[in-house]
Design an enzyme around this catalytic site. Structure first.
Site, short mmCIF file in Angstrom:
data_model
loop_
_atom_site.label_atom_id
_atom_site.label_comp_id
_atom_site.label_asym_id
_atom_site.label_seq_id
_atom_site.Cartn_x
_atom_site.Cartn_y
_atom_site.Cartn_z
N HIS A 27 0.85 -1.19 0.00
CA HIS A 27 0.00 0.00 0.00
C HIS A 27 0.89 1.25 0.00
O HIS A 27 1.95 1.25 0.61
CB HIS A 27 -0.84 -0.07 1.27
CG HIS A 27 -1.83 1.02 1.45
ND1 HIS A 27 -1.51 2.22 2.03
CD2 HIS A 27 -3.14 1.09 1.13
CE1 HIS A 27 -2.60 2.99 2.06
NE2 HIS A 27 -3.59 2.32 1.52
N SER A 252 -8.50 5.23 2.53
CA SER A 252 -8.82 3.83 2.81
C SER A 252 -7.82 2.94 2.10
O SER A 252 -7.21 3.32 1.11
CB SER A 252 -10.24 3.54 2.32
OG SER A 252 -10.31 2.27 1.75
N LYS A 253 -7.70 1.74 2.62
CA LYS A 253 -6.78 0.80 1.99
C LYS A 253 -7.38 0.25 0.70
O LYS A 253 -6.72 -0.39 -0.08
CB LYS A 253 -6.49 -0.37 2.93
CG LYS A 253 -5.59 0.03 4.07
CD LYS A 253 -4.75 -1.13 4.52
CE LYS A 253 -3.73 -0.61 5.54
NZ LYS A 253 -2.81 -1.59 6.01
N ARG A 254 -8.68 0.46 0.55
CA ARG A 254 -9.32 -0.17 -0.61
C ARG A 254 -9.66 0.79 -1.75
O ARG A 254 -9.79 0.39 -2.87
CB ARG A 254 -10.58 -0.91 -0.16
CG ARG A 254 -10.20 -2.05 0.76
CD ARG A 254 -11.34 -2.79 1.37
NE ARG A 254 -11.16 -3.10 2.76
CZ ARG A 254 -10.09 -3.66 3.31
NH1 ARG A 254 -9.07 -4.00 2.59
NH2 ARG A 254 -10.02 -3.91 4.61
N VAL A 258 -4.29 2.47 -4.65
CA VAL A 258 -3.53 2.64 -3.41
C VAL A 258 -2.34 1.70 -3.36
O VAL A 258 -1.50 1.81 -2.49
CB VAL A 258 -4.39 2.47 -2.14
CG1 VAL A 258 -5.28 3.67 -1.93
CG2 VAL A 258 -5.19 1.19 -2.21
#
Ligand code: GLU
Length: 489
Positions: A27, A252-254, A258
């Site tokens: 990430h 967000s990680k999603r 990213v």
């Protein structure tokens, strides 16, 4: 009160850790954290350890370990210890260190600093709801603390006291651990959890500084209490500002792109991504915004890292990427662009590819844009709307005359390099414009140059007709003009 002074061993060698969890591709937030650790270690002649935190067995995958390694290599970030291939056995993968953690868990249990807890999740949930309904902050009530169970999850006794530590970015930070309750540090003796593995590993790997995201700030006092319970020294902490989306919401990680691999595939250069990531939180204190990795190793300092959130600005990344693209030699850029060009490009002479890329180098913001910019060099017949051929209010007849005129000049041209073509065509364009102006219309060089450029490229925007004609060569240039004329007949 826990003061950092008594615990820090200032004689320690500078050692930092990169501790990604391989539950997805690397990430960009983790890559930024790793970069800050790397820079700090390098500038202090310290060492770095890549530690794969794969205690979450269901979500951790070997392919993500490989991605972490691949993307760090691509970024040019190296490490002194840790796996270099995602092989099955590595002392730097937490999944390979279960026995080590077990020893320390047993020690805490024997010393009654931790205990087994058999409360079911339903019971815990019931208590949590009850506490909330009474306006209390939910925390474990200690039911199993003195029960001497021999199985269950393992809870660490969190003392009811204030923990204070010095954070290099946030200065003094204090947490009231009376609000915490005893925390679960392992599901069982073979399955330790994050807080526990991190504390044991930071000690055994002799980590001097822990630089990590602000989302871990509230984990720090728990880890400090674990260090105290185990008799470990306390590393020095620095918590980096959160990364925010351009609308200031938490990243967000999603959401969106990213993963470092996405930026890589979309044609961002590692130099640009490094430069971009370091500015997500670090400020050089001057106007300068272009920094190479070696410069950063010299100039970076944790003192200039801000506390407030770092806003992610994609335009800034594009600007930096454009800069680094322009800095490349054309031949290097050709090699970087090849994956984005059609297969047939590989059969083209390198010199010709260099000319194509050179014509676009100045306007390229990411390598992937080259596909769309240059596709017409690689196709035999262009498809575009004939309306595009007309400059301003030119009618079909006028456009046709213009193209026929270009065809005549270009078939007579002795030299076909862009400089000679520019001299020739600009002169002719002026004359052509003046001739039509005498018929009561505006003199405008676009009348010759626009239809020609569109006939050669099939595009509203492209490099100049001189550059394109040189690259296509006389024969192809004349064929394309003819194809344009045919559209009008
Ligand atoms: N594996 C953790 C993460 O990826 C590391 C946390 C830490 O630095 O302690 O967030």
């Amino acid at each position: 009160m826990t003061k950092m002074k008594k615990n820090i061993n200032l004689e320690k060698k500078i050692r930092l850790r990169f501790p990604p969890s391989p539950t997805g591709p690397l990430h960009i937030g983790n890559a930024r954290t790793i970069l800050f650790n790397y820079l700090f270690a390098k500038q202090h002649n310290g060492e770095t350890v890549l530690r794969i935190e794969d205690t979450d067995k269901e979500r951790s995958k070997i392919e993500w370990v490989q991605d972490i390694i691949d993307q760090l290599h691509w970024l040019g970030i190296d490490w002194n210890e840790g796996p270099d291939i995602g092989g099955p056995h590595s002392p730097y993968k937490q999944s390979q260190r279960t026995d080590i953690y077990q020893t320390y868990l047993e020690k805490l249990l024997a010393e009654k600093k931790a205990y087994f807890c058999i409360c079911s999740s339903e019971e815990l949930e019931g208590k949590r709801q009850d506490q909330q309904s009474r306006g209390l902050a939910p925390k474990y009530d200690g039911t199993c603390r003195n029960k001497n169970h021999q199985h269950g999850v393992i809870r660490f006794i969190v003392e009811n006291k204030k923990v204070t530590f010095i954070d290099l970015i946030r200065k003094e930070v204090e947490f009231d651990m009376g609000l915490s309750g005893d925390i679960v540090i392992a599901k069982n003796l073979q399955t330790p959890l994050y807080h526990f593995t991190v504390v044991v590993d930071d000690f055994l790997m002799q980590i001097s500084h822990v630089i990590r995201g602000e989302d871990h700030l509230s984990n720090t006092p728990k880890q400090i209490l674990l260090q105290e319970a185990l008799g470990f020294y306390q590393p020095i902490y620095a918590h980096l500002p959160l990364m925010l989306n351009s609308d200031k919401s938490k990243m967000s990680k999603r959401a969106g792109d990213v993963a470092v691999s996405d930026y890589h595939q979309n044609g961002y250069l590692p130099e640009a991504l490094i430069n971009f990531m370091v500015l997500l939180g670090w400020n050089p204190g001057t106007e300068k915004d272009i920094f190479s990795l070696p410069e950063l190793i010299k100039e970076f300092s944790l003192e200039n890292v801000q506390k407030s959130g770092a806003v992610f600005n994609l335009q800034k990344l594009d600007y930096l990427n454009g800069y680094y693209i322009r800095e490349k030699s054309t031949s290097a850029l050709v090699k970087l662009c090849l994956p984005y060009l059609p297969e047939t490009a590989k059969d083209m002479p390198f010199k010709q590819l260099e000319k194509i890329i050179e014509a676009y180098q100045a306007r390229l913001k990411k390598l992937s844009e080259i596909t769309e910019f240059t596709d017409f060099f690689f196709s035999e017949k262009l498809s575009y709307d004939k309306k595009m051929l007309g400059w301003k209010e030119m009618g079909d007849r006028e456009v046709k005359e213009s193209l026929e005129h270009s065809a005549k000049i270009l078939s007579d041209a002795k030299k076909f390099d862009k400089k000679s073509l520019e001299e020739l065509l600009v002169k002719e364009a002026t004359a052509f414009a003046e001739a039509s102006a005498s018929q009561g219309k505006n003199p405008d060089k676009g009348k010759l140059l626009w239809p020609l450029r569109v006939a050669l490229s099939g595009k509203e925007a492209s490099a100049s007709p001189f550059e394109i004609a040189e690259i296509l060569g006389k024969e192809k240039t004349l064929t394309r003009i003819k194809q344009g004329i045919d559209k009008l007949s």
